[in-house]
Design an enzyme around this catalytic site. Structure first.
Site, PDB file in Angstrom:
ATOM      1  N   ASP A  84       1.276 -15.270   1.545  1.00 24.14           N
ATOM      2  CA  ASP A  84       1.224 -14.523   1.672  1.00 24.14           C
ATOM      3  C   ASP A  84       0.475 -13.838   2.890  1.00 24.14           C
ATOM      4  O   ASP A  84       0.207 -14.754   3.612  1.00 24.14           O
ATOM      5  CB  ASP A  84      -0.437 -13.685   0.797  1.00 24.14           C
ATOM      6  N   THR A 104       2.640  -7.679   6.085  1.00 22.88           N
ATOM      7  CA  THR A 104       2.683  -5.888   6.605  1.00 22.88           C
ATOM      8  C   THR A 104       3.104  -6.132   7.887  1.00 22.88           C
ATOM      9  O   THR A 104       3.002  -4.528   8.314  1.00 22.88           O
ATOM     10  CB  THR A 104       0.909  -5.747   6.515  1.00 22.88           C
ATOM     11  N   ARG A 106      -3.217   0.523  -5.549  1.00 19.71           N
ATOM     12  CA  ARG A 106      -5.160  -0.001  -4.692  1.00 19.71           C
ATOM     13  C   ARG A 106      -5.634   0.990  -4.744  1.00 19.71           C
ATOM     14  O   ARG A 106      -6.739   1.165  -5.352  1.00 19.71           O
ATOM     15  CB  ARG A 106      -4.583  -0.840  -3.825  1.00 19.71           C
ATOM     16  N   LYS A 160       3.039  -6.025  -3.675  1.00 17.84           N
ATOM     17  CA  LYS A 160       3.620  -7.465  -2.950  1.00 17.84           C
ATOM     18  C   LYS A 160       3.160  -8.445  -4.098  1.00 17.84           C
ATOM     19  O   LYS A 160       4.097  -9.216  -4.388  1.00 17.84           O
ATOM     20  CB  LYS A 160       3.388  -7.737  -1.262  1.00 17.84           C
ATOM     21  N   THR A 161       2.191  -8.376  -3.838  1.00 14.27           N
ATOM     22  CA  THR A 161       1.209  -9.499  -5.035  1.00 14.27           C
ATOM     23  C   THR A 161       1.691  -9.278  -6.080  1.00 14.27           C
ATOM     24  O   THR A 161       2.243 -10.797  -7.102  1.00 14.27           O
ATOM     25  CB  THR A 161      -0.181  -9.160  -4.604  1.00 14.27           C
TER      26      THR A 161
END
Length: 363
Positions: free
Chosen positions: A121, A170, A229, A76-77
């Site tokens: 965020d 999230t 990640r 997302k980032t």
């Protein structure tokens, strides 16, 4: 514990944890793709977002507000930074927990430049007053700044330059409908397939100057829990192992041996995950067993078991949540190499007592 934080803390530094901590953030910045053509996976989201951004550029206008939802570590980032790069615009990064007052948000919005990207965020954790101010800012590019208190308070309208808000969450279900409806484009990030993670690992290996073969990349991808990640973190741990105990080249055997040292098994389960399954299988015969009882058996907090370990076990089909408690699936017995107990004979001595104990654990 911070009661304002609805994200449970990891019980320890987990190599398969989805949160970015410590050096992870710096390494992620170096490994992030810079444009949509380099972004791996999320094909539908990427194609849809590409159309949105190209259309905005052709019109010479700012892009619609974008909402990205999905589990941690899915990109997302990264996508927010790609949006800024594709629109050739600066990006301002902040988070929901950092905005606890409407004045905090007003200060950020009033300093934005025309066309700037504001990345927010964990947007679902923003305070309610700031959230209500954001409604008007997103729709009308205007905020009302309150000056004074009580009956003498005055609302001063402040015009804002057109900007694009990129929200990430999230827990999309916690966003109020009025906020969700103001986003022009909404995308849900899915977990990655192993072949997509292989591409991520090979790309990252090239950037890190690590030599890895196809089988080695596949071995790491299969243990990465569908999350880029985690895949990048495991790649770095395997790189360290190959550098110290081998010739620096990562193949299937080296990857498996390295991840064995870090207690990450063939399906991506770590010590905590296996501890929950072993307690459920060995101590309670596969369940049903209550969450609190299971947490005590594992030696962890109830919230840790429920929100850190269980989601992945449920997604992998190893554990099921039922009204009576947690139950292991046949796949859990197979994965741990254990044999399920045979059902007790109803007429055998003590069978009724055993059923009563099992029912107690399921409360």
């Amino acid at each position: 514990m911070n009661w304002d934080d609805d994200t449970p803390a990891e019980p320890e530094a987990r190599v398969v944890g989805a949160a970015a901590e410590g050096d992870d953030q710096a390494v992620e910045a170096a490994l992030r793709p810079k444009d949509l053509s380099e972004f791996v996976g999320q094909e539908k989201v990427r194609q849809q977002l590409d159309l949105v951004l190209k259309a905005a550029r052709q019109r010479g206008a700012t892009a619609d507000h974008v909402l990205l939802s999905g589990a941690p570590g899915l990109g997302k980032t990264t996508l927010s930074m790609i949006i800024a790069a594709e629109m050739n615009a600066p990006i301002r990064i902040t988070s929901g927990p950092a905005i606890q007052h409407a004045g905090d948000l007003a200060a950020i919005l009033s300093s934005l430049q025309e066309g700037e990207i504001l990345f927010l965020d964990e947007i679902h954790r923003m305070s309610r007053p700031a959230e209500e101010m954001l409604y008007m800012a997103m729709e009308d590019f205007r905020v009302d700044v309150i000056v004074g208190k009580g009956p003498g308070a005055t609302a001063i309208p402040l015009d804002l330059p057109p900007f694009t808000l990129v929200g990430a969450t999230t827990r999309a279900g916690l966003l109020p409908p009025p906020l969700r409806d103001r986003f022009g484009f909404t995308a849900h990030m899915e977990f990655y397939e192993p072949h997509e993670l292989e591409r991520v690992i090979r790309r990252s290996a090239g950037l890190l100057d690590v030599e890895i073969d196809t089988a080695g990349a596949a071995e790491i991808a299969g243990r990465s829990r569908g999350t880029p990640r985690i895949a990048n973190r495991l790649l770095r741990r395997v790189r360290d192992y190959a550098q110290v105990r081998a010739d620096g080249v990562i193949d299937k055997d080296i990857a498996a041996a390295a991840l064995g040292v870090y207690e990450v098994d063939s399906r991506g389960l770590d010590r905590l995950d296996r501890g929950v399954l072993e307690a459920l299988l060995k101590l309670f015969g596969g369940g049903p067993v209550g969450l609190s009882t299971l947490a005590v058996a594992v030696g962890e907090e109830r919230e840790t078991v429920e929100e850190v370990a269980e989601p992945f076990l449920v997604r992998e089909g190893l554990l099921a949540r039922t009204p009576r408690g947690r139950v292991a699936t046949p796949a859990a017995w197979t994965h741990l190499g254990l044999v399920p107990p045979q059902p007790a004979d109803p007429g055998a001595p003590g069978a009724g007592q055993q059923r009563g104990q099992q029912g107690l654990f399921g409360m």
